[in-house]
Design a protein around this motif. Structure first.
Motif, PDB file in Angstrom:
ATOM      1  N   GLU A 110      40.605  16.984  74.647  1.00 44.20           N
ATOM      2  CA  GLU A 110      41.910  16.319  74.589  1.00 44.20           C
ATOM      3  C   GLU A 110      42.370  16.177  73.135  1.00 44.20           C
ATOM      4  O   GLU A 110      43.529  16.411  72.809  1.00 44.20           O
ATOM      5  N   VAL A 111      41.435  15.809  72.248  1.00 42.14           N
ATOM      6  CA  VAL A 111      41.772  15.699  70.817  1.00 42.14           C
ATOM      7  C   VAL A 111      42.219  17.064  70.287  1.00 42.14           C
ATOM      8  O   VAL A 111      43.240  17.198  69.625  1.00 42.14           O
ATOM      9  N   SER A 112      41.448  18.129  70.637  1.00 40.97           N
ATOM     10  CA  SER A 112      41.766  19.474  70.158  1.00 40.97           C
ATOM     11  C   SER A 112      43.092  19.978  70.704  1.00 40.97           C
ATOM     12  O   SER A 112      43.799  20.725  70.043  1.00 40.97           O
ATOM     13  N   LEU A 113      43.426  19.557  71.927  1.00 38.77           N
ATOM     14  CA  LEU A 113      44.691  19.981  72.541  1.00 38.77           C
ATOM     15  C   LEU A 113      45.875  19.595  71.672  1.00 38.77           C
ATOM     16  O   LEU A 113      46.869  20.305  71.582  1.00 38.77           O
ATOM     17  N   HIS A 114      45.768  18.433  71.027  1.00 39.92           N
ATOM     18  CA  HIS A 114      46.913  17.911  70.272  1.00 39.92           C
ATOM     19  C   HIS A 114      46.700  17.925  68.760  1.00 39.92           C
ATOM     20  O   HIS A 114      47.619  17.629  68.013  1.00 39.92           O
ATOM     21  N   GLU A 115      45.487  18.284  68.313  1.00 41.58           N
ATOM     22  CA  GLU A 115      45.165  18.232  66.888  1.00 41.58           C
ATOM     23  C   GLU A 115      46.139  19.061  66.043  1.00 41.58           C
ATOM     24  O   GLU A 115      46.540  18.661  64.962  1.00 41.58           O
ATOM     25  N   TRP A 116      46.537  20.219  66.575  1.00 41.81           N
ATOM     26  CA  TRP A 116      47.420  21.124  65.828  1.00 41.81           C
ATOM     27  C   TRP A 116      48.793  20.507  65.562  1.00 41.81           C
ATOM     28  O   TRP A 116      49.514  20.956  64.665  1.00 41.81           O
ATOM     29  N   GLU A 117      49.182  19.496  66.334  1.00 44.89           N
ATOM     30  CA  GLU A 117      50.502  18.881  66.179  1.00 44.89           C
ATOM     31  C   GLU A 117      50.572  17.935  64.976  1.00 44.89           C
ATOM     32  O   GLU A 117      51.661  17.538  64.563  1.00 44.89           O
ATOM     33  N   SER A 118      49.419  17.557  64.427  1.00 44.66           N
ATOM     34  CA  SER A 118      49.404  16.640  63.285  1.00 44.66           C
ATOM     35  C   SER A 118      50.016  17.322  62.060  1.00 44.66           C
ATOM     36  O   SER A 118      49.724  18.492  61.788  1.00 44.66           O
ATOM     37  N   PRO A 119      50.860  16.597  61.296  1.00 44.74           N
ATOM     38  CA  PRO A 119      51.448  17.183  60.083  1.00 44.74           C
ATOM     39  C   PRO A 119      50.388  17.579  59.057  1.00 44.74           C
ATOM     40  O   PRO A 119      50.637  18.402  58.184  1.00 44.74           O
ATOM     41  N   ASP A 120      49.186  16.998  59.175  1.00 44.07           N
ATOM     42  CA  ASP A 120      48.113  17.293  58.211  1.00 44.07           C
ATOM     43  C   ASP A 120      47.287  18.509  58.607  1.00 44.07           C
ATOM     44  O   ASP A 120      46.407  18.929  57.859  1.00 44.07           O
ATOM     45  N   TYR A 121      47.537  19.064  59.787  1.00 43.58           N
ATOM     46  CA  TYR A 121      46.718  20.184  60.251  1.00 43.58           C
ATOM     47  C   TYR A 121      47.291  21.506  59.731  1.00 43.58           C
ATOM     48  O   TYR A 121      48.402  21.896  60.104  1.00 43.58           O
ATOM     49  N   GLU A 122      46.542  22.175  58.847  1.00 43.23           N
ATOM     50  CA  GLU A 122      46.976  23.449  58.250  1.00 43.23           C
ATOM     51  C   GLU A 122      48.465  23.402  57.887  1.00 43.23           C
ATOM     52  O   GLU A 122      49.278  24.205  58.380  1.00 43.23           O
ATOM     53  N   PRO A 123      48.831  22.443  57.014  1.00 43.69           N
ATOM     54  CA  PRO A 123      50.250  22.167  56.774  1.00 43.69           C
ATOM     55  C   PRO A 123      51.048  23.324  56.172  1.00 43.69           C
ATOM     56  O   PRO A 123      52.261  23.382  56.329  1.00 43.69           O
ATOM     57  N   SER A 124      50.373  24.261  55.511  1.00 43.03           N
ATOM     58  CA  SER A 124      51.112  25.358  54.880  1.00 43.03           C
ATOM     59  C   SER A 124      51.501  26.443  55.879  1.00 43.03           C
ATOM     60  O   SER A 124      52.278  27.349  55.551  1.00 43.03           O
ATOM     61  N   LEU A 125      50.967  26.377  57.107  1.00 44.38           N
ATOM     62  CA  LEU A 125      51.207  27.448  58.083  1.00 44.38           C
ATOM     63  C   LEU A 125      52.169  27.006  59.179  1.00 44.38           C
ATOM     64  O   LEU A 125      52.117  25.865  59.632  1.00 44.38           O
ATOM     65  N   PRO A 126      53.046  27.915  59.643  1.00 50.21           N
ATOM     66  CA  PRO A 126      53.864  27.608  60.828  1.00 50.21           C
ATOM     67  C   PRO A 126      52.980  27.579  62.068  1.00 50.21           C
ATOM     68  O   PRO A 126      51.861  28.111  62.065  1.00 50.21           O
ATOM     69  N   VAL A 127      53.471  26.976  63.139  1.00 53.05           N
ATOM     70  CA  VAL A 127      52.676  26.839  64.374  1.00 53.05           C
ATOM     71  C   VAL A 127      52.134  28.193  64.828  1.00 53.05           C
ATOM     72  O   VAL A 127      50.958  28.313  65.198  1.00 53.05           O
ATOM     73  N   SER A 128      52.962  29.230  64.770  1.00 49.78           N
ATOM     74  CA  SER A 128      52.566  30.535  65.311  1.00 49.78           C
ATOM     75  C   SER A 128      51.433  31.188  64.522  1.00 49.78           C
ATOM     76  O   SER A 128      50.800  32.121  65.004  1.00 49.78           O
ATOM     77  N   GLU A 129      51.177  30.699  63.303  1.00 50.16           N
ATOM     78  CA  GLU A 129      50.116  31.273  62.470  1.00 50.16           C
ATOM     79  C   GLU A 129      48.905  30.344  62.337  1.00 50.16           C
ATOM     80  O   GLU A 129      47.883  30.738  61.770  1.00 50.16           O
ATOM     81  N   LYS A 130      49.014  29.101  62.813  1.00 52.71           N
ATOM     82  CA  LYS A 130      47.882  28.177  62.701  1.00 52.71           C
ATOM     83  C   LYS A 130      46.714  28.669  63.556  1.00 52.71           C
ATOM     84  O   LYS A 130      46.901  29.412  64.509  1.00 52.71           O
ATOM     85  N   SER A 131      45.505  28.222  63.209  1.00 54.94           N
ATOM     86  CA  SER A 131      44.357  28.514  64.078  1.00 54.94           C
ATOM     87  C   SER A 131      44.273  27.421  65.134  1.00 54.94           C
ATOM     88  O   SER A 131      44.627  26.269  64.874  1.00 54.94           O
ATOM     89  N   ASN A 132      43.842  27.791  66.332  1.00 60.58           N
ATOM     90  CA  ASN A 132      43.796  26.817  67.427  1.00 60.58           C
ATOM     91  C   ASN A 132      42.452  26.093  67.423  1.00 60.58           C
ATOM     92  O   ASN A 132      41.401  26.753  67.530  1.00 60.58           O
ATOM     93  N   PRO A 133      42.445  24.773  67.300  1.00 56.83           N
ATOM     94  CA  PRO A 133      41.180  24.031  67.282  1.00 56.83           C
ATOM     95  C   PRO A 133      40.311  24.283  68.516  1.00 56.83           C
ATOM     96  O   PRO A 133      39.089  24.154  68.447  1.00 56.83           O
ATOM     97  N   LEU A 134      40.948  24.658  69.632  1.00 54.21           N
ATOM     98  CA  LEU A 134      40.192  24.891  70.871  1.00 54.21           C
ATOM     99  C   LEU A 134      39.294  26.122  70.788  1.00 54.21           C
ATOM    100  O   LEU A 134      38.355  26.262  71.562  1.00 54.21           O
ATOM    101  N   THR A 135      39.607  27.047  69.866  1.00 56.90           N
ATOM    102  CA  THR A 135      38.908  28.349  69.875  1.00 56.90           C
ATOM    103  C   THR A 135      38.145  28.606  68.575  1.00 56.90           C
ATOM    104  O   THR A 135      37.871  29.756  68.241  1.00 56.90           O
ATOM    105  N   ARG A 136      37.790  27.549  67.852  1.00 57.13           N
ATOM    106  CA  ARG A 136      37.130  27.737  66.548  1.00 57.13           C
ATOM    107  C   ARG A 136      35.881  28.614  66.646  1.00 57.13           C
ATOM    108  O   ARG A 136      35.561  29.347  65.725  1.00 57.13           O
TER     109      ARG A 136
END
Length: 601
Positions: A7-33
């Motif tokens: 559940e945390v990983s599902l929403h972790e990417w939405e945090s402004p602090d998560y990989e802030p230099s990357l757009p959503v489409s280029e971020k890595s997904n916490p679910l698939t590390r």
């Protein structure tokens, strides 16, 4: 992974602090590390969790609007009304709906425009849809990334398609809000509002659109998107850009980006057709019902996770042993096979022969603008007859063959082909869709089941709408094929953590992505990563002034003929070894993660 951490990983990417230099489409997904270390059943579970993110509700105070957000649904309805106006015109020759994109986006533009034109012809209506793909029709079947960087080519191709038209609804698709080809088209529409109404489809918020200068242009993708956002207030332009979460493999927009593109455009065009041709009003309830049908498609597809896992393992085993994956399909499911196969080379650095698609009826069934492309070479030979002549003679048990069809196709033809394939390999599998209670093809299906190592049956309830059912079959097949080909390449070692490590650096987007990836994985500064990348592209241990003074287009042109560019650069950065030593490490251990670990141990 526990329920709470998922559940945390599902929403972790939405945090402004998560990989802030990357757009959503280029971020890595916490679910698939750790997807590169997962077994096939773990990979399927991770892909399901990522796909489920598409339909997550927008939380209160959320950073991003989502697929089911009120604003997105409202815009879908407005765009559907614009399409309806074109469909009810007395003289359709004056109007056009153009769908355009690069790579997967352009291939889906082709698939969707073909589907809805066919629906119009069946009702004796004139077709109103046209598609554009960067690089022309050869890009339907193979990677053509250089044209994506050419905004002028985009604009000229749009002008050509729309010559003489008085009213054009232009739908430009760029999952990352990044393709200069599409930016050039949108800018042209904005310059000519008397004819063109532009719609932008993508999956980043406007402020994350690419802002890199485009050579020879006064605009960036972001400036075009911001202008459209402003014009959206008066319905002179439209933005459909919900966030669907990072891809399972970072930046692999063929997956969720492609699925969400298909969902959005089919919802829009289906609502418009129902309004214009069946007097069914375009309503929020109707749009949401259609969206929920696609959400249900995910559930029905992943309910077969054991069967998908078995196919993924078999495909992975084939690729690892030097074998091939062949999709033999019928109708639009075959086109999805062709699309999936075409994406493996640029995504995973695969050889064109590793994953191939073939369609019953060949180019006659494909019905693309430019007609047969077989003169371009054997990888453009796509009919079942081509498979029988070019592939079947050398087929063996190391190769895997997937039959893709529905029970509304000619199942006796499927059985005939299955018999011929079975004589050469036992590694034959069927994937098919049928309506619950439909037994018309039961005898032929029993015959096919006996020939196949596995038969994956998707059963659907009898629908209110046959066209909606077919779209669900397509989405289900897309999810399955994307999963099988991605999982097979993960099992072959083509992914590092959840990154496309063997990506081809053949345009500006991929060049920038490669540098970002090297930065992330090595921890080295950007300048050092770019230097390592260029050394790998030019195969030198010392950069010359000629190289460093060249522009990105020159670098990407050179990179077209290179393999393992990013893996080589990464090994050099992490170990400090020479290029020749890095090549030797990768020859001994082609799985990049293990090559790097061997160097460091």
């Amino acid at each position: 992974m526990t329920g709470k951490s998922t559940e945390v990983s599902l929403h972790e990417w939405e945090s402004p602090d998560y990989e802030p230099s990357l757009p959503v489409s280029e971020k890595s997904n916490p679910l698939t590390r750790d997807i590169d270390r997962a077994a096939a059943n773990g990979i399927v579970g991770m892909l399901q969790a990522c796909d489920t993110q598409m339909f997550q509700e927008e939380a209160a105070g959320a950073t991003y609007q989502r697929l089911l957000s009120g604003q997105v649904v409202e815009t879908l309805m407005e765009v559907a009304k614009r399409v309806e106006l074109i469909l009810i015109l007395k003289d359709p020759q004056d109007s056009l709906v153009v769908l355009s994109g690069c790579g997967t986006s352009g291939r889906l533009a082709f698939l969707i425009s073909s589907c809805f034109n066919r629906a119009l012809r069946e009702l004796n209506q004139s077709p109103v849809y046209s598609y554009i793909i960067a690089g022309g029709d050869r890009a339907l079947l193979s990677s053509q990334e250089a044209p994506e960087d050419d905004p002028k080519l985009g604009m000229l191709s749009l002008k050509k398609v729309c010559e003489g038209k008085k009213q054009v609804l232009f739908i430009g698709i760029s999952c990352g809000l990044s393709a200069p080809f599409v930016a050039g088209q949108l800018d042209f529409c904005l310059q000519h509002p008397e004819v063109y109404t532009p719609v932008l489809v993508g999956f980043n918020p406007t402020h994350q659109a690419r802002d890199e200068p485009i050579p020879g242009c006064t605009f960036t993708f972001r400036s075009v998107a911001q202008m459209m956002q402003e014009l959206g207030k008066s319905h002179k332009a439209f933005l459909l850009n919900p966030a669907v979460g990072p891809e399972a493999i970072s930046g692999s927009s063929r997956m969720k980006g492609g699925s969400a593109t298909k969902i959005l455009l089919e919802v829009v065009l289906s609502a418009a057709h129902a309004a214009a041709l069946q007097n069914t009003p375009i309503t929020e309830k109707g749009v949401l019902q259609h969206m929920r049908a696609y959400e249900k498609t995910l559930d029905i597809t992943y309910a077969q996770n054991e069967g998908i896992t078995a196919l993924m393992e078999a495909a992975g085993q084939s690729l690892r042993s030097g074998g091939r994956v062949c999709y033999l399909g019928w109708g639009s499911l075959a086109i999805l096979g062709l699309i999936d196969a075409s994406e493996c080379k640029p995504t995973f650095g695969a050889d064109y022969g590793d994953v191939r698609g073939f369609i019953s009826g060949g180019y006659r069934e494909l019905n693309n603008n430019e007609g047969p492309l077989i003169s371009l070479g054997p990888n453009f030979c796509i009919a079942h007859e081509d498979f029988l002549h070019l592939v079947l003679p050398s087929l063996n048990d190391q190769d895997i063959v997937l039959l893709l069809y529905t029970h509304s196709d000619d199942v006796s033809e499927v059985a005939t082909l299955a018999h011929r394939v079975r004589k050469k390999t036992s590694n034959l599998h069927a994937v098919y869709h049928h309506v619950d209670g439909d037994t018309a093809a039961a005898v032929q299906q029993d015959d096919i089941n006996k020939l196949c190592l596995s038969s994956l049956k998707f059963t659907w309830l009898s629908p209110a709408s046959g066209s909606l059912l077919h779209m669900q079959w397509e989405l289900s097949t897309k999810l399955l094929l994307n999963g099988v080909s991605t999982g097979a390449h993960i099992l072959k070692g083509k992914i590092y953590q959840n990154h496309m490590i063997d990506v081809q650096v053949t345009n500006r987007k991929l060049y920038r992505r490669a540098i970002c990836l090297l930065q992330k994985l090595s921890g080295c500064p950007e300048s050092q990563c770019e230097e390592a990348l260029l050394k790998a592209v030019y195969r030198v241990d010392k950069l010359t002034v000629d190289i460093t003074s060249s522009d990105i287009n020159t670098h990407t042109h050179t990179a077209r003929n290179r393999t393992k560019v990013v893996p080589l650069a990464l090994v050099c950065l992490l170990t400090g070894c020479s290029l020749m030593e890095a090549e030797s490490h990768l020859e001994q251990q082609p799985i990049v993660r293990e090559a790097v670990e061997a160097c460091l141990s």
